[in-house]
Design a protein around this motif. Structure first.
Motif, PDB file in Angstrom:
ATOM      1  N   SER A  25       0.808  -1.226   0.000  1.00 56.36           N
ATOM      2  CA  SER A  25       0.000   0.000   0.000  1.00 56.36           C
ATOM      3  C   SER A  25       0.839   1.272   0.000  1.00 56.36           C
ATOM      4  N   GLY A  26       2.082   1.160   0.485  1.00 56.81           N
ATOM      5  CA  GLY A  26       2.895   2.365   0.622  1.00 56.81           C
ATOM      6  C   GLY A  26       2.630   3.131   1.907  1.00 56.81           C
ATOM      7  N   LEU A  27       1.711   2.628   2.733  1.00 60.41           N
ATOM      8  CA  LEU A  27       1.378   3.295   3.994  1.00 60.41           C
ATOM      9  C   LEU A  27       2.233   2.828   5.161  1.00 60.41           C
ATOM     10  N   PHE A  28       2.833   1.647   5.014  1.00 58.44           N
ATOM     11  CA  PHE A  28       3.564   1.038   6.124  1.00 58.44           C
ATOM     12  C   PHE A  28       4.982   0.675   5.708  1.00 58.44           C
ATOM     13  N   ASP A  29       5.876   0.739   6.674  1.00 58.98           N
ATOM     14  CA  ASP A  29       7.234   0.228   6.521  1.00 58.98           C
ATOM     15  C   ASP A  29       7.300  -1.033   7.373  1.00 58.98           C
ATOM     16  N   VAL A  30       7.042  -2.175   6.760  1.00 57.33           N
ATOM     17  CA  VAL A  30       7.014  -3.432   7.502  1.00 57.33           C
ATOM     18  C   VAL A  30       8.455  -3.828   7.797  1.00 57.33           C
ATOM     19  N   ARG A  31       8.846  -3.699   9.050  1.00 60.74           N
ATOM     20  CA  ARG A  31      10.224  -3.945   9.460  1.00 60.74           C
ATOM     21  C   ARG A  31      10.537  -5.418   9.642  1.00 60.74           C
ATOM     22  N   ALA A  32       9.524  -6.230  10.003  1.00 63.01           N
ATOM     23  CA  ALA A  32       9.733  -7.665  10.206  1.00 63.01           C
ATOM     24  C   ALA A  32       8.385  -8.354  10.314  1.00 63.01           C
ATOM     25  N   LEU A  33       8.403  -9.637  10.016  1.00 64.41           N
ATOM     26  CA  LEU A  33       7.252 -10.495  10.254  1.00 64.41           C
ATOM     27  C   LEU A  33       7.648 -11.502  11.321  1.00 64.41           C
ATOM     28  N   THR A  34       6.808 -11.647  12.325  1.00 68.56           N
ATOM     29  CA  THR A  34       6.986 -12.722  13.294  1.00 68.56           C
ATOM     30  C   THR A  34       5.785 -13.649  13.116  1.00 68.56           C
ATOM     31  N   LEU A  35       6.052 -14.930  13.126  1.00 68.60           N
ATOM     32  CA  LEU A  35       5.033 -15.912  12.787  1.00 68.60           C
ATOM     33  C   LEU A  35       4.779 -16.860  13.943  1.00 68.60           C
ATOM     34  N   VAL A  36       3.520 -17.186  14.133  1.00 67.75           N
ATOM     35  CA  VAL A  36       3.132 -18.132  15.183  1.00 67.75           C
ATOM     36  C   VAL A  36       2.123 -19.120  14.621  1.00 67.75           C
ATOM     37  N   ALA A  37       2.050 -20.283  15.229  1.00 71.59           N
ATOM     38  CA  ALA A  37       1.015 -21.253  14.863  1.00 71.59           C
ATOM     39  C   ALA A  37      -0.340 -20.645  15.195  1.00 71.59           C
ATOM     40  N   GLY A  38      -1.297 -20.898  14.350  1.00 69.18           N
ATOM     41  CA  GLY A  38      -2.641 -20.358  14.576  1.00 69.18           C
ATOM     42  C   GLY A  38      -3.585 -20.956  13.570  1.00 69.18           C
ATOM     43  N   ASN A  39      -3.698 -20.308  12.402  1.00 65.70           N
ATOM     44  CA  ASN A  39      -4.562 -20.843  11.351  1.00 65.70           C
ATOM     45  C   ASN A  39      -4.086 -22.207  10.883  1.00 65.70           C
ATOM     46  N   GLY A  40      -2.848 -22.510  11.112  1.00 70.74           N
ATOM     47  CA  GLY A  40      -2.264 -23.805  10.789  1.00 70.74           C
ATOM     48  C   GLY A  40      -1.027 -23.999  11.643  1.00 70.74           C
ATOM     49  N   PRO A  41      -0.341 -25.117  11.472  1.00 71.43           N
ATOM     50  CA  PRO A  41       0.892 -25.338  12.231  1.00 71.43           C
ATOM     51  C   PRO A  41       1.966 -24.342  11.799  1.00 71.43           C
ATOM     52  N   LEU A  42       2.943 -24.137  12.646  1.00 68.41           N
ATOM     53  CA  LEU A  42       3.989 -23.145  12.386  1.00 68.41           C
ATOM     54  C   LEU A  42       4.676 -23.381  11.048  1.00 68.41           C
ATOM     55  N   SER A  43       4.969 -24.616  10.708  1.00 65.18           N
ATOM     56  CA  SER A  43       5.634 -24.892   9.427  1.00 65.18           C
ATOM     57  C   SER A  43       4.798 -24.383   8.256  1.00 65.18           C
ATOM     58  N   ARG A  44       3.487 -24.519   8.335  1.00 72.37           N
ATOM     59  CA  ARG A  44       2.594 -24.065   7.269  1.00 72.37           C
ATOM     60  C   ARG A  44       2.542 -22.542   7.196  1.00 72.37           C
ATOM     61  N   VAL A  45       2.440 -21.863   8.345  1.00 76.31           N
ATOM     62  CA  VAL A  45       2.355 -20.401   8.293  1.00 76.31           C
ATOM     63  C   VAL A  45       3.680 -19.791   7.824  1.00 76.31           C
ATOM     64  N   ILE A  46       4.797 -20.442   8.122  1.00 70.74           N
ATOM     65  CA  ILE A  46       6.088 -19.970   7.594  1.00 70.74           C
ATOM     66  C   ILE A  46       6.084 -20.086   6.073  1.00 70.74           C
ATOM     67  N   GLU A  47       5.662 -21.234   5.571  1.00 73.27           N
ATOM     68  CA  GLU A  47       5.589 -21.434   4.121  1.00 73.27           C
ATOM     69  C   GLU A  47       4.665 -20.391   3.484  1.00 73.27           C
ATOM     70  N   ASN A  48       3.517 -20.145   4.106  1.00 73.65           N
ATOM     71  CA  ASN A  48       2.574 -19.171   3.568  1.00 73.65           C
ATOM     72  C   ASN A  48       3.160 -17.766   3.558  1.00 73.65           C
ATOM     73  N   ALA A  49       3.880 -17.395   4.603  1.00 74.98           N
ATOM     74  CA  ALA A  49       4.491 -16.063   4.639  1.00 74.98           C
ATOM     75  C   ALA A  49       5.451 -15.883   3.464  1.00 74.98           C
ATOM     76  N   PHE A  50       6.253 -16.896   3.191  1.00 73.89           N
ATOM     77  CA  PHE A  50       7.188 -16.781   2.070  1.00 73.89           C
ATOM     78  C   PHE A  50       6.465 -16.809   0.725  1.00 73.89           C
ATOM     79  N   ARG A  51       5.352 -17.503   0.641  1.00 75.00           N
ATOM     80  CA  ARG A  51       4.547 -17.468  -0.590  1.00 75.00           C
ATOM     81  C   ARG A  51       3.995 -16.065  -0.817  1.00 75.00           C
ATOM     82  N   ILE A  52       3.552 -15.421   0.243  1.00 76.64           N
ATOM     83  CA  ILE A  52       3.017 -14.059   0.144  1.00 76.64           C
ATOM     84  C   ILE A  52       4.124 -13.081  -0.246  1.00 76.64           C
TER      85      ILE A  52
END
Length: 96
Positions: A25-52
């Motif tokens: 959007s240009g509105l945010f300077d995303v400095r880091a992503l921290t990931l936790v298990a939630g919608n899926g197991p941690l391994s899956r959310v890590i994979e999804n973050a890199f896909r995004i």
């Protein structure tokens, strides 16, 4: 002027949309992503973050430098992890 943020997330469909908006959007300077298990197991959310992040990089019309990604908790601190595959699909992103 952009707002510096750290995004703590468990990328499923909902968080994927929020991440895409924040990163492009240009509105945010995303400095880091921290990931936790939630919608899926941690391994899956890590994979999804890199896909995004990969999708953001491929769609960028200007140079895109992805923020660093850090893995966090693989389960809740006090409760049993149940996931949300019944909502977000087996891959957490609705099969896309």
């Amino acid at each position: 002027m952009t707002l510096p943020v750290l995004m703590d997330t468990d990328p499923g469909v909902d968080d994927a949309l929020a991440l895409l908006f924040a990163l492009r959007s240009g509105l945010f300077d995303v400095r880091a992503l921290t990931l936790v298990a939630g919608n899926g197991p941690l391994s899956r959310v890590i994979e999804n973050a890199f896909r995004i992040l990969d999708a953001c990089e491929r769609a960028a019309d200007t140079p895109f430098t992805p923020p660093p990604v850090y893995a966090g908790a693989d389960k809740p601190l006090t409760l049993h992890h149940t996931g949300a595959e019944h909502v977000h699909g087996a891959d957490g992103l609705g099969g896309i």
